[in-house]
Design a protein around this motif. Structure first.
Motif, PDB file in Angstrom:
ATOM      1  N   GLU A 237       0.835  -1.206   0.000  1.00 32.90           N
ATOM      2  CA  GLU A 237       0.000   0.000   0.000  1.00 32.90           C
ATOM      3  C   GLU A 237       0.868   1.253   0.000  1.00 32.90           C
ATOM      4  O   GLU A 237       2.029   1.214   0.422  1.00 32.90           O
ATOM      5  CB  GLU A 237      -0.985  -0.005   1.174  1.00 32.90           C
ATOM      6  CG  GLU A 237      -0.415   0.276   2.544  1.00 32.90           C
ATOM      7  CD  GLU A 237      -0.018  -0.982   3.317  1.00 32.90           C
ATOM      8  OE1 GLU A 237      -0.012  -2.091   2.737  1.00 32.90           O
ATOM      9  OE2 GLU A 237       0.316  -0.843   4.505  1.00 32.90           O
ATOM     10  N   THR A 264      -3.649   0.812  -3.058  1.00 32.43           N
ATOM     11  CA  THR A 264      -3.128  -0.506  -2.712  1.00 32.43           C
ATOM     12  C   THR A 264      -2.900  -1.224  -4.039  1.00 32.43           C
ATOM     13  O   THR A 264      -3.668  -1.035  -4.991  1.00 32.43           O
ATOM     14  CB  THR A 264      -4.100  -1.314  -1.844  1.00 32.43           C
ATOM     15  OG1 THR A 264      -5.341  -1.458  -2.534  1.00 32.43           O
ATOM     16  CG2 THR A 264      -4.348  -0.634  -0.508  1.00 32.43           C
ATOM     17  N   THR A 299      -3.277  -8.912   3.274  1.00 36.09           N
ATOM     18  CA  THR A 299      -4.017  -9.131   2.025  1.00 36.09           C
ATOM     19  C   THR A 299      -4.827 -10.417   2.184  1.00 36.09           C
ATOM     20  O   THR A 299      -4.273 -11.454   2.551  1.00 36.09           O
ATOM     21  CB  THR A 299      -3.033  -9.243   0.851  1.00 36.09           C
ATOM     22  OG1 THR A 299      -2.464  -7.950   0.635  1.00 36.09           O
ATOM     23  CG2 THR A 299      -3.727  -9.685  -0.421  1.00 36.09           C
ATOM     24  N   HIS A 356      -9.611  -2.523  -0.333  1.00 41.84           N
ATOM     25  CA  HIS A 356      -8.376  -2.676  -1.106  1.00 41.84           C
ATOM     26  C   HIS A 356      -8.657  -2.834  -2.602  1.00 41.84           C
ATOM     27  O   HIS A 356      -7.833  -2.439  -3.425  1.00 41.84           O
ATOM     28  CB  HIS A 356      -7.575  -3.877  -0.597  1.00 41.84           C
ATOM     29  CG  HIS A 356      -6.948  -3.643   0.729  1.00 41.84           C
ATOM     30  ND1 HIS A 356      -6.043  -4.486   1.289  1.00 41.84           N
ATOM     31  CD2 HIS A 356      -7.107  -2.628   1.605  1.00 41.84           C
ATOM     32  CE1 HIS A 356      -5.661  -4.013   2.453  1.00 41.84           C
ATOM     33  NE2 HIS A 356      -6.301  -2.889   2.671  1.00 41.84           N
TER      34      HIS A 356
END
Ligand SMILES: [Cu+2]
Length: 376
Positions: A237, A264, A299, A356
């Motif tokens: 990010e 991101t 993630t 994201h």
């Protein structure tokens, strides 16, 4: 007539039991305690107020922008011709490179300060890797090979390199390298998996946020099940001081500490594999090697429209999980995923923490020659 009915009922308060007396005493003591605590709380509040005033006097005005709230977001801000720019941008190759032959794999990385594009028309001043930008090159070795790493610092300040695949004294191997200097160390890649590497110079948050990270894949000695395509994704990010359109943005440490990214990405550029999808043929086994570089955020890896046939969670290559949908890849960690997709189509791969996806951590796996477009 009983004697009972002869005497009229008379109200008598219930006799006080010993436990009732104790309750009153406790209540009294608690009352005193509250009053005493209240007094001290008042004194502490006054002290804290004085201390705060002292800090605001001592903090230079130049640091105000780092802690000012609310923080300004430049999330998703791109120039009007962003679609055209995204198409013109050459996507970073995600293909896993081959393993070099021999017992020793020599790796050379040169650090450079450079502006790179992190989203269509959005530039950022990184501390990154010559010839690669951010992330750095994928290192691919086999378990048991020795990695001989030479780091050359072409940047303006000291940097270092910390390989998570190494078991080694970090104060020696991961030491700071001064600008203009080179440093070599080596380690045996003794544990298979996918590992992060990154600059470990303080403040580490700033060095990672500025692009100093990458992935090393250590293939197990014993061959994994055959994969037809192998892709490496490094998730990270970005925290920007401006929209980066007129001139490159720099790191906003306030946002990095507050964990409020503007973008991101997979492999350093928002949505690059949406515009330029990764590919596979129907029925092929596709393997994704995934590292979450952060600097801070995890993630949650998921591929829309399929289920992982094998997921080596946390990069533990001994026993894959089967039939799983989403696997968290922690910042500073990795995992490996196999999937076999028979039906042609556009299959999005995402961090299923969907903010994201909005900020750019999404791509497409194009299987065969599909008619439709992706939905995510
Ligand atoms: Cu650094």
């Amino acid at each position: 007539m009983s004697a009972h009915s002869a005497s009229p009922p008379v109200y008598r308060p219930p006799a006080e039991s010993p436990s009732g007396a104790l309750a009153k005493l406790v209540a009294l003591l608690l009352g005193i305690l509250v009053a005493v605590l209240g007094f001290f709380a008042l004194m502490m509040w006054a002290d804290a107020r004085d201390a705060r005033d002292d800090v605001s006097v001592a903090t230079p005005a130049t640091h105000d922008h780092e802690t000012a709230l609310p923080l300004s977001s430049f999330a998703g801000q791109v120039p009007a011709n962003a679609t055209e720019l995204a198409e013109a941008h050459a996507a970073r190759s995600a293909t896993l490179p081959p393993i070099p032959a021999g017992d020793v794999v020599k790796v050379q990385m040169t650090l450079e300060d450079m502006a790179v594009e992190i989203a269509p028309g959005v530039r950022y001043n990184t501390w990154a890797f010559d010839g690669h930008g951010a992330p750095g090159p994928v290192v691919h070795v086999r378990e048991g090979q020795r990695v001989q790493m030479t780091l050359t610092n072409g940047g303006a300040i000291p940097h270092s390199i910390d390989f998570h695949a190494a078991s080694i004294a970090p104060d020696v191997a991961f030491r700071d390298v001064a600008p203009g200097e080179s440093f070599t160390f080596s380690f045996v890649a003794g544990d298979p998996g996918i590992f992060m590497y990154h600059c470990g110079t303080k403040p580490v948050l700033a060095h990672i946020a500025n692009g100093m990270y990458g992935a090393i894949v250590v293939e197990p000695k014993e061959a994994l099940p055959k994969a037809d395509r192998e892709y490496v994704l490094v998730a990270s990010e970005w925290y920007l001081t401006s929209d980066g359109i007129e001139s490159p943005a720099n790191l906003d440490m306030g946002k990095a500490r507050a964990m409020q990214p503007d973008w991101t990405t997979f492999n350093g550029y928002a949505n690059q594999y949406v515009t330029h999808p990764l590919t596979a043929d129907p029925g092929e086994t596709v393997r994704f090697w995934v590292v979450a570089a952060g600097p801070t955020l995890d993630t949650n890896f998921h591929v829309v429209g399929t289920i992982f046939d094998r997921a080596w969670v946390n990069g533990d290559m001994t026993s894959p999980q089967r039939g799983v949908q989403t696997v968290p890849v922690p910042a500073g960690g990795g995992a490996v995923f196999d999937m076999k997709i028979d039906e042609p189509g556009m299959y999005p791969f995402v961090s299923h923490a969907f903010a994201h996806v909005d900020l750019g951590q999404v791509g497409l796996l194009k299987v065969g020659t599909p008619k439709g477009k992706g939905t995510h």
